[in-house]
Design an enzyme around this catalytic site. Structure first.
Site, PDB file in Angstrom:
ATOM      1  CE1 TYR A 116      19.097  65.227  14.612  1.00 28.66           C
ATOM      2  CE2 TYR A 116      20.737  66.201  13.157  1.00 28.66           C
ATOM      3  CZ  TYR A 116      19.411  65.961  13.481  1.00 28.66           C
ATOM      4  OH  TYR A 116      18.416  66.444  12.681  1.00 28.66           O
ATOM      5  CB  SER A 128      19.424  65.705   9.293  1.00 24.06           C
ATOM      6  OG  SER A 128      20.326  66.792   9.451  1.00 24.06           O
TER       7      SER A 128
END
Length: 263
Positions: free
Chosen positions: A155, A142
């Site tokens: 995250y 990501s």
């Protein structure tokens, strides 16, 4: 010219929905036989496997024994494993500035699926992937793991670990297996639509499109294309690469002020 991917076998984690499903369909169109892994989306995974003449295998890849079972199922069904897409992942939403919003257990939970599970899957599949000369892994990271933004600090940290691991394993698994990663930005999948409704989803996509140089909100197929390209033996000189796939949003030097920074 013969497609070198034709007849190869791919394992796609989290393959029943979203980016994973788009990858499976693209690979199948190239003649790749697919193992569609799922943890919860049984109906979608089994329907997709039937559509592409593959198999669906349930496995909680946070558990090492289930990673090994998944790899064994691929070998039992097709006799080989050539390609691996580590797509499964999860998040927890928490404002980065709220240091009390996350516990140690939150970090461990995200690390187990977003970083440790990909390592376990690579380890489980590596012996088979070495055998046929086209071994390749793509980890779905990501932009959060590159820029330290995204849905939460935990995250971002877990995806940052995946980025670093991609480079580490690319080094040690060469020359038999290439290891690369894609780092998507916002991707408009059904996950958002289910939570926001049709109108809210359309508004979010418009907002995200306006915030990118390409003036687009990426969908799953936009991420699947680069993933399949990195798996293709035509990119045999590429390993240890982390490809940003965010419609150019990373070009905005005011990244911390960009709309959608918490997605």
């Amino acid at each position: 010219m013969t497609d070198e991917m034709n007849g190869a076998v791919a394992v796609v984690t989290g393959g029943g929905t979203g980016i994973g499903a788009a990858v499976v369909r693209r690979l199948a169109a190239r003649g790749v036989r697919c193992v569609v892994n799922y943890a919860h989306s049984r109906d979608e995974a089994e329907a997709l496997a039937a559509e592409v003449d593959g198999i669906a295998v349930r496995a909680d890849i946070a558990e090492d024994t289930e990673c090994r079972t998944l790899a064994a199922a691929a070998m039992a069904a097709f006799g080989r494993v050539d390609l691996l897409v580590n797509n499964a992942g999860r998040t927890k939403f928490a404002a980065h500035e709220d240091l009390e919003a996350l516990s140690a257990d939150d970090f461990v939970d995200l690390y187990r699926l977003n970083a440790i599970a990909p390592f376990q899957m690579i380890r489980a599949c590596a012996p088979a992937m070495r055998a046929n000369g086209i071994g390749a892994v793509v980890n779905v990271a990501s932009v959060a793991g590159v820029f330290g933004n995204g849905s939460s600090v935990a995250y971002a940290a877990s995806k940052g670990a995946l980025v670093t691991m991609t480079k580490s394993l690319a080094r040690v698994l060469a020359p038999a297996i290439r290891v690369n990663a894609v780092a998507p930005g916002y991707v408009g999948t059904g996950w958002f639509e289910k939570r926001l409704g049709e109108e809210g989803f359309a508004a979010l996509n418009a907002k995200m499109a306006a915030a990118t140089p390409m003036r687009m909100a990426a969908v799953a197929e936009d991420i699947a294309g680069p993933i399949v390209s990195l798996l293709d033996p035509a990119t045999r000189a590429v390993t240890g690469e982390v490809m940003l796939v965010d419609a150019g949003a990373h070009l905005d030097v005011g990244l911390s002020r960009r709309p959608g920074r918490d997605l």
